[in-house]
Design a protein around this motif. Sequence first.
Motif, PDB file in Angstrom:
ATOM      1  N   GLU A   3       8.101  82.021  29.746  1.00 21.73           N
ATOM      2  CA  GLU A   3       9.237  81.108  29.832  1.00 21.73           C
ATOM      3  C   GLU A   3       9.687  80.895  31.290  1.00 21.73           C
ATOM      4  OE1 GLU A   3      12.504  82.474  27.425  1.00 21.73           O
ATOM      5  OE2 GLU A   3      13.936  81.301  28.601  1.00 21.73           O
ATOM      6  N   PHE A  11      10.419  72.838  36.207  1.00 15.04           N
ATOM      7  CA  PHE A  11      11.801  72.349  36.211  1.00 15.04           C
ATOM      8  C   PHE A  11      12.638  72.761  37.413  1.00 15.04           C
ATOM      9  CE2 PHE A  11      10.760  72.361  31.570  1.00 15.04           C
ATOM     10  CZ  PHE A  11      10.652  70.983  31.487  1.00 15.04           C
ATOM     11  N   ILE A  27      19.544  76.151  39.174  1.00 14.46           N
ATOM     12  CA  ILE A  27      18.727  76.951  38.246  1.00 14.46           C
ATOM     13  C   ILE A  27      18.528  78.377  38.767  1.00 14.46           C
ATOM     14  CG2 ILE A  27      16.359  77.190  37.362  1.00 14.46           C
ATOM     15  CD1 ILE A  27      16.263  74.162  37.096  1.00 14.46           C
ATOM     16  N   GLY A  28      18.584  79.354  37.864  1.00 16.61           N
ATOM     17  CA  GLY A  28      18.200  80.714  38.218  1.00 16.61           C
ATOM     18  C   GLY A  28      19.258  81.760  37.962  1.00 16.61           C
ATOM     19  N   ASP A  29      20.499  81.369  37.851  1.00 18.78           N
ATOM     20  CA  ASP A  29      21.548  82.357  37.557  1.00 18.78           C
ATOM     21  C   ASP A  29      22.020  82.145  36.120  1.00 18.78           C
ATOM     22  OD1 ASP A  29      23.732  84.241  37.919  1.00 18.78           O
ATOM     23  OD2 ASP A  29      23.455  83.905  40.066  1.00 18.78           O
ATOM     24  N   ASP A  30      23.038  82.902  35.733  1.00 11.18           N
ATOM     25  CA  ASP A  30      23.527  82.777  34.357  1.00 11.18           C
ATOM     26  C   ASP A  30      24.268  81.474  34.125  1.00 11.18           C
ATOM     27  OD1 ASP A  30      22.621  85.235  33.163  1.00 11.18           O
ATOM     28  OD2 ASP A  30      23.921  86.217  34.615  1.00 11.18           O
ATOM     29  N   GLY A 120      20.156  73.584  35.222  1.00 15.27           N
ATOM     30  CA  GLY A 120      20.073  74.693  34.278  1.00 15.27           C
ATOM     31  C   GLY A 120      19.627  74.207  32.926  1.00 15.27           C
ATOM     32  N   GLY A 121      19.548  75.129  31.978  1.00 15.06           N
ATOM     33  CA  GLY A 121      19.140  74.730  30.647  1.00 15.06           C
ATOM     34  C   GLY A 121      18.727  75.905  29.807  1.00 15.06           C
ATOM     35  N   ASP A 122      17.939  75.599  28.797  1.00 12.80           N
ATOM     36  CA  ASP A 122      17.420  76.642  27.920  1.00 12.80           C
ATOM     37  C   ASP A 122      16.066  76.170  27.422  1.00 12.80           C
ATOM     38  OD1 ASP A 122      17.509  79.098  26.685  1.00 12.80           O
ATOM     39  OD2 ASP A 122      18.574  78.363  24.917  1.00 12.80           O
ATOM     40  N   THR A 123      15.151  77.109  27.254  1.00 13.03           N
ATOM     41  CA  THR A 123      13.801  76.766  26.821  1.00 13.03           C
ATOM     42  C   THR A 123      13.429  77.680  25.675  1.00 13.03           C
ATOM     43  OG1 THR A 123      13.307  76.274  29.127  1.00 13.03           O
ATOM     44  CG2 THR A 123      11.439  76.413  27.633  1.00 13.03           C
TER      45      THR A 123
HETATM   46  P1  ADP Z   1      20.115  83.167  30.119  1.00  8.17           P
HETATM   47  O1  ADP Z   1      19.282  84.038  29.247  1.00  8.17           O
HETATM   48  O2  ADP Z   1      20.964  83.897  31.100  1.00  8.17           O
HETATM   49  O3  ADP Z   1      20.885  82.106  29.362  1.00  8.17           O
HETATM   50  P2  ADP Z   1      17.624  81.926  30.635  1.00  8.17           P
HETATM   51  O4  ADP Z   1      16.769  83.142  30.739  1.00  8.17           O
HETATM   52  O5  ADP Z   1      17.632  81.174  29.361  1.00  8.17           O
HETATM   53  O6  ADP Z   1      19.096  82.337  31.035  1.00  8.17           O
HETATM   54  O7  ADP Z   1      17.268  80.919  31.808  1.00  8.17           O
HETATM   55  C1  ADP Z   1      17.050  81.382  33.135  1.00  8.17           C
HETATM   56  C2  ADP Z   1      17.484  80.311  34.102  1.00  8.17           C
HETATM   57  O8  ADP Z   1      16.656  79.165  33.920  1.00  8.17           O
HETATM   58  C3  ADP Z   1      18.922  79.851  33.892  1.00  8.17           C
HETATM   59  O9  ADP Z   1      19.473  79.554  35.154  1.00  8.17           O
HETATM   60  C4  ADP Z   1      18.765  78.604  33.064  1.00  8.17           C
HETATM   61  O10 ADP Z   1      19.828  77.712  33.287  1.00  8.17           O
HETATM   62  C5  ADP Z   1      17.443  78.045  33.579  1.00  8.17           C
HETATM   63  N1  ADP Z   1      16.696  77.256  32.566  1.00  8.17           N
HETATM   64  C6  ADP Z   1      16.207  77.651  31.384  1.00  8.17           C
HETATM   65  N2  ADP Z   1      15.557  76.675  30.746  1.00  8.17           N
HETATM   66  C7  ADP Z   1      15.659  75.575  31.548  1.00  8.17           C
HETATM   67  C8  ADP Z   1      15.214  74.248  31.465  1.00  8.17           C
HETATM   68  N3  ADP Z   1      14.535  73.779  30.405  1.00  8.17           N
HETATM   69  N4  ADP Z   1      15.506  73.421  32.490  1.00  8.17           N
HETATM   70  C9  ADP Z   1      16.210  73.878  33.544  1.00  8.17           C
HETATM   71  N5  ADP Z   1      16.647  75.105  33.699  1.00  8.17           N
HETATM   72  C10 ADP Z   1      16.383  75.960  32.710  1.00  8.17           C
END
Ligand code: ADP
Length: 333
Positions: A3, A11, A27-30, A120-123
């Motif tokens: 991931e 991204f 991107i990269g922090d909480d 930021g985001g979630d995957t």
């Molecule tokens: P957390 O578990 O703290 O919510 P993640 O491990 O899901 O964080 O994500 C790590 C970092 O990558 C975070 O800064 C998050 O915003 C970013 N991120 C995750 N998925 C994506 C995406 N699809 N596009 C951009 N940023 C992403």
Amino acid sequence: MGEFDLIRRYFDRPLEAAARPFVQLGIGDDCALLQTPPGHELAVSTDMLVAGRHFLPDVTPAALGWKCLAVNLSDLAAVGADPRAFTLALALPQADPVWLDGFAHGLFECAAQHGCSLVGGDTTRGPLNVCITIFGTVPAGQALRRDGAHPDEDVWVSGQLGEAALGLRFRSQVPGLQPVDAEAVVHVFAALERPQPRMALGRALRGVASAALDVSDGLLGDLGHILSASGGLGATLDVTALPISDNLRVQTDAVRWSCALAGGDDYELCFTAAPARRAQVLAAAAAAGVTVTRIGQIDAAPGLRLVDGTGQSVPTVTAALGAQLGYDHFAYP
Ligand code: ADP
Ligand code: MG
């Protein structure tokens, strides 16, 4: 590919210059950290695109990447906000590098064009689903809202109506379409797959339009939102004034009117403005490089009335629309 590799590879990009003063941390922090300039409000909107419902399964990943950001930008355009940043929640059946490469290409092409950055985001693994939340800024008190229309104001729409809906019908090979030439096919597919959000127009209409929204679900339904938000008003629309292309004019009544009035995916702006502001509206459109067309007036009496250029009712249009007229605020003339 894990991931975090995926996020880094596809991204995590340098910030757009226009977004830099706004984004303290990406991107990269909480959390991402965003800063709204003094005297501005934060405009926030979310749109989710689900495979099979909002896009065809065979759409190219680049077109999908473009469109999922463009439809969010269109919401900012509708309120007259400047785009700054967005987040991306992505569910993917598998981490296919070719798909991800194409998707990121389309997404970042649109982002670069509008100077906003992914912060930021979630995957996650799952059925293909793309959800973007976008953040923009607008001078405090100047956002264009749906609730500001008044009786006797003009109703305007930008660009052309129904092109994307016609493109969808061609893509889906709906029977009964009149053929159009190859150039026109390219045009309607582009309208469907690469909508151009009307950012410059939205911005130029601040202080000029009294109410606005973007047309995403069809003009009649969306104009209905302005009418109800503005206190239960009505409107009279001249169907002969609607900005529709020759591609639509050659279609049957049913196709033409359902695409133009109830089609969806237009991402044009529909707005109201006092008649005294006509010159300002036209100047705003010229500055934005977009055409705008005056298509009717707001009425104190609730309901939408469709008429021709002489004010007569248009039974062929209402018949062609049939059940698509069955939304809350429609009144037959
Ligand atoms: P957390 O578990 O703290 O919510 P993640 O491990 O899901 O964080 O994500 C790590 C970092 O990558 C975070 O800064 C998050 O915003 C970013 N991120 C995750 N998925 C994506 C995406 N699809 N596009 C951009 N940023 C992403
Ligand atoms: Mg966390």
